[in-house]
Design a protein around this motif. Structure first.
Motif, PDB file in Angstrom:
ATOM      1  N   ALA A 101       0.772  -1.079  -0.069  1.00  0.00           N
ATOM      2  CA  ALA A 101       0.091  -0.080  -0.082  1.00  0.00           C
ATOM      3  C   ALA A 101       0.886   1.287   0.056  1.00  0.00           C
ATOM      4  O   ALA A 101       0.674   2.424  -0.698  1.00  0.00           O
ATOM      5  CB  ALA A 101      -1.098  -0.235   1.492  1.00  0.00           C
ATOM      6  N   ALA A 105       0.861   4.208  -3.145  1.00  0.00           N
ATOM      7  CA  ALA A 105       0.646   5.545  -2.719  1.00  0.00           C
ATOM      8  C   ALA A 105       1.780   6.333  -3.183  1.00  0.00           C
ATOM      9  O   ALA A 105       1.520   7.339  -3.545  1.00  0.00           O
ATOM     10  CB  ALA A 105       0.623   5.731  -1.146  1.00  0.00           C
ATOM     11  N   ALA A 334       0.581   6.233   3.933  1.00  0.00           N
ATOM     12  CA  ALA A 334       0.013   4.664   3.889  1.00  0.00           C
ATOM     13  C   ALA A 334       0.322   3.733   4.698  1.00  0.00           C
ATOM     14  O   ALA A 334      -0.418   2.870   4.916  1.00  0.00           O
ATOM     15  CB  ALA A 334       0.388   4.493   2.273  1.00  0.00           C
TER      16      ALA A 334
END
Ligand SMILES: *Cc1c(COP(=O)(O)O)cnc(C)c1O
Length: 468
Positions: A101, A105, A334
């Motif tokens: 993630a 990001a 993130a």
């Protein structure tokens, strides 16, 4: 008189002008060809002088050396490495690998524009610190939060902003060196503040701090013993008592935690390590920690604590020099988002997932690796052995992380095999101990464990050939 073979080899070194003419190098830009050939000749000359080379390279070997140099000149030398050492936060390998993630990001904010310093609601200039400070406040219970380039910068900024020309009181048991060249006392001196050391190496009492507090005192500092343990006849003052003492004298207490733990490591039997939240609850006015140690995010220094102090840090001129860039903030934000649900943090933040991996799972992973490796490594014994991994990165000293490793050897050429693994693409870093080359599955992802056998096979084959 017989000529020394060394002098003869040096005399026979090819001219750089001759090497750059080799047609196989024609696709390289001329300046790269020239510089790479120059470096290759210098490298060989040094090896001859050191006695480690007794025969000049063949043409093919010169080409390989020049191409390797050219690759670094054009593409840089920062390469992918598979970490088979079992050291989760390996300082030499870039510490924390990022969560998927966080990578997504970062890529998304990198490829386009972002509201880094824009308040989208009002359409006016905003603060880059706003993006993660709400998350950090929520996760730690702090009044305010600030992010800088790394934890050393956090300590520097806090000392510069809160203790200019004044004294910072610290225990002699906590004047630690972190590794590389970071020594807490030296960074503090750079801030313009003065260190007032109290207590002794093994014992410091509240009364020692109390006696040192005077007109000049600007702050009390506690440095968490993040990378070593003291045993035996020791005493230190807990955060709670130190905070009470600081506040009685109207002074701030800063705690340099080193690793920023936001989850309960004890509940998973990994280690007893204070969390950021517990440190603040015990009364610390500021806590500093790294983004890329146990937190598992990008390189960053995080400062959480009382708004009145953090405001002074934010306004200090050094802030501009130490501020994080948008890629760091995207990755950090993130990563922090995963902490909103601890189960998700344990599953998706690689550092936590690796620390929490069950011994039975590691044993199965090691057995699978061994099974894949055996047919590829004729002449090299392959076994699975019980071993220990380490948290590393100056975190969790003494934590015992039981693991299973693939042990290769014994064999007289294990060092050569380790070197060949480092030269692979991607490179593989392994550990040699007890006459075995050890490959720990803990610090390898599923994909990396699948990649590994072919890389070990290639390295094993490479060392069967005569060395260039
Ligand atoms: C690691 C560490 C630091 C330095 O942190 P960086 O993010 O590497 O700058 C400072 N203090 C302590 C106690 C540490 O463990």
């Amino acid at each position: 008189m017989k000529r020394a073979p060394q002098a003869e080899l040096l005399r026979e070194l090819p001219a750089i002008g001759q090497l750059v003419q080799l047609s196989a190098l024609a696709n390289l830009p001329p300046s790269v060809r020239q510089e790479a050939a120059h470096q290759a000749v210098a490298e060989v000359r040094a090896a001859v002088l050191a006695g480690s080379l007794v025969k000049l390279p063949t043409e093919a070997q010169w080409l390989a050396r020049i191409r390797a140099r050219a690759e670094i000149l054009m593409g840089g030398a920062l390469r992918r490495v598979l970490n088979a050492t079992g050291v989760v936060l390996h300082t030499n390998l870039g510490r924390a690998p990022l969560a998927t993630a966080a990578v997504r990001a970062t890529a998304s904010r990198a490829v386009g524009y972002s509201n880094l310093e824009l308040d989208l609601e009002e359409g006016v200039r905003g603060s880059r610190h706003a993006h993660v400070s709400a998350q950090l406040r929520h996760l730690t219970g702090a009044e305010a939060a600030l992010v800088v380039n790394n934890n050393a910068a956090a300590v520097l900024l806090a000392a510069a902003a809160l203790a200019p020309g004044g004294q910072i009181v610290v225990s002699r048991g906590e004047l630690v060196e972190i590794g590389g060249s970071f020594r807490v006392p030296e960074v503090i001196v750079q801030s313009g503040a003065q260190l007032r050391e109290v207590g002794t190496t093994n014992k410091t009492h509240a009364a020692d701090y109390e006696a040192a507090i005077g007109e000049q005192t600007a702050m009390l500092l506690k440095v968490h013993q993040s990378n070593f343990r003291q045993l035996g006849f020791t005493a230190s003052v807990e955060v709670e008592e130190l905070a009470e003492l600081a506040h009685r004298h109207d002074l701030p207490l800063m705690v340099d935690l080193g690793s920023g733990v936001l989850v309960d490591l004890a509940a998973r039997q990994i280690a007893q390590e204070p969390t950021v939240t517990s440190c603040l609850r015990q009364g610390a006015d500021l806590c500093t920690f790294s983004g890329d140690k146990l937190l598992g995010g990008p390189q960053a220094g995080i400062i959480v604590g009382r708004a009145q102090y953090l405001e002074r840090l934010r306004r200090h001129p050094l802030m501009r020099a130490l501020r994080p860039d948008k890629l760091c903030l995207a990755a950090l934000s993130a990563t922090l988002a995963l902490y909103a649900r601890p189960e998700q943090a344990w599953a998706e933040i690689p550092v936590l997932e690796m620390l929490g991996r069950a011994p039975e799972l590691l044993a199965r992973q090691a057995r699978l690796m061994a099974r894949a490796l055996r047919p590829l490594l004729p002449g090299l014994p392959v076994a699975v052995e019980a071993d220990r991994s380490e948290a590393g990165g100056g975190s969790l000293p003494g934590a015992l992380l039981p693991t299973s490793v693939v042990a290769l050897g014994p064999h007289p050429r294990l060092e050569a095999l380790a070197a060949a693994l480092r030269r692979g693409e991607p490179a593989v870093l392994a550990r040699i101990s007890g006459q075995r080359l050890r490959l720990d599955p803990r610090t390898l992802s599923d994909e990396e464990r699948r990649q590994l056998p072919k890389l070990v096979q290639a390295a094993w084959q490479a060392i069967q050939m005569p060395t260039p």
